[in-house]
Design an enzyme around this catalytic site. Sequence first.
Site, mmCIF file in Angstrom:
data_model
loop_
_atom_site.group_PDB
_atom_site.id
_atom_site.type_symbol
_atom_site.label_atom_id
_atom_site.label_comp_id
_atom_site.label_asym_id
_atom_site.label_seq_id
_atom_site.Cartn_x
_atom_site.Cartn_y
_atom_site.Cartn_z
ATOM 1 C CG LEU A 145 -2.013 -1.015 1.362
ATOM 2 C CD1 LEU A 145 -2.721 -0.872 2.714
ATOM 3 C CD2 LEU A 145 -3.009 -0.883 0.220
ATOM 4 C CG ASP A 146 0.458 4.234 -2.945
ATOM 5 O OD1 ASP A 146 1.220 3.368 -3.399
ATOM 6 O OD2 ASP A 146 -0.399 4.829 -3.627
ATOM 7 C CE LYS A 147 5.546 8.923 4.521
ATOM 8 N NZ LYS A 147 6.508 10.031 4.306
#
Length: 310
Positions: A139-141
């Site tokens: 998942l993106d940051k």
Amino acid sequence: MSEKVLELVVTGTPERLDRWLSTQVESLSRSRVQKLIEQLSVRVNGEICTAKKATVSQGDRVCLTIPEAVPLALMPEPIPLDILYEDDQLLIINKPAGMVVHPAPGHPSGTLVNAVLAHCGEQLKGVGGVLRPGIVHRLDKDTTGAIVVAKTEPALHSLQGQIQTKTARREYLGIVFGAPKADSGTVNQPIGRHPKDRKKMAVVPIDQGGRQAVTHWQLQERLGNYSLLHFRLETGRTHQIRVHSAWLGHPIVGDLDYGSGRSAGVNLAGQALHACRLTLSHPLTQAPIVAVAPLPADMETLLNRLRLRT
């Protein structure tokens, strides 16, 4: 951990080798590809290529050797985890905004991997290699929500296979700018690295290096000049939902890369995008597992504020 060798065949129109390779291997930036060329790690039609500006054409066979990675010093860190499901094979976590999934340059610590190493101890040692132990997907940051980590090598292969064959179901909720005219739809637009900003992704034609990307969306709630959308991924390209939402003309609220970043008066910890539900089969028993991650408090606050306005 040994070196990785990729055998690729060029399709489409002639293109610079370094640009073409960076679009075919998402984990490699163009600068990284150029360094590999300098290190004599790229062959075209069996011959070592030394020219960064070399051009490849349809039918050319490219062999890329990625040397063994130098392991980062992965240290367990006692970071609290919001655990949605756990057994001896896997762990599903509700990831907060601001947490990077695995260590990388610029983020050597404080990652999900550091936290999971502390939680699982020696069990994760060697699962999937030393750099990203147990990591099935990312998942993106600044995207929150459900993410699964494998505790064993067989579980890792099973879960990665479910992602690749699309038998695992990944669902998201996102607050976007504007109001779509339709109540549902599908975005089938290829995604590749942005031609001018290599840290970003963009809708890029397949003949220019884009890879097929399919996102299904459904309107959940109209909120004046905003909307709550439900997304389901059919493919898993980097930044896929964020890029496709922007392409629709309805970027995710709070997205600094693909939208204005404005957050309707609420101080969001990240973009208003949340992996709300993860459905998969247990690696051993094949029993269905459904993990539901509650919305983070800042997204709830934003939704409540928007509802009061309408």
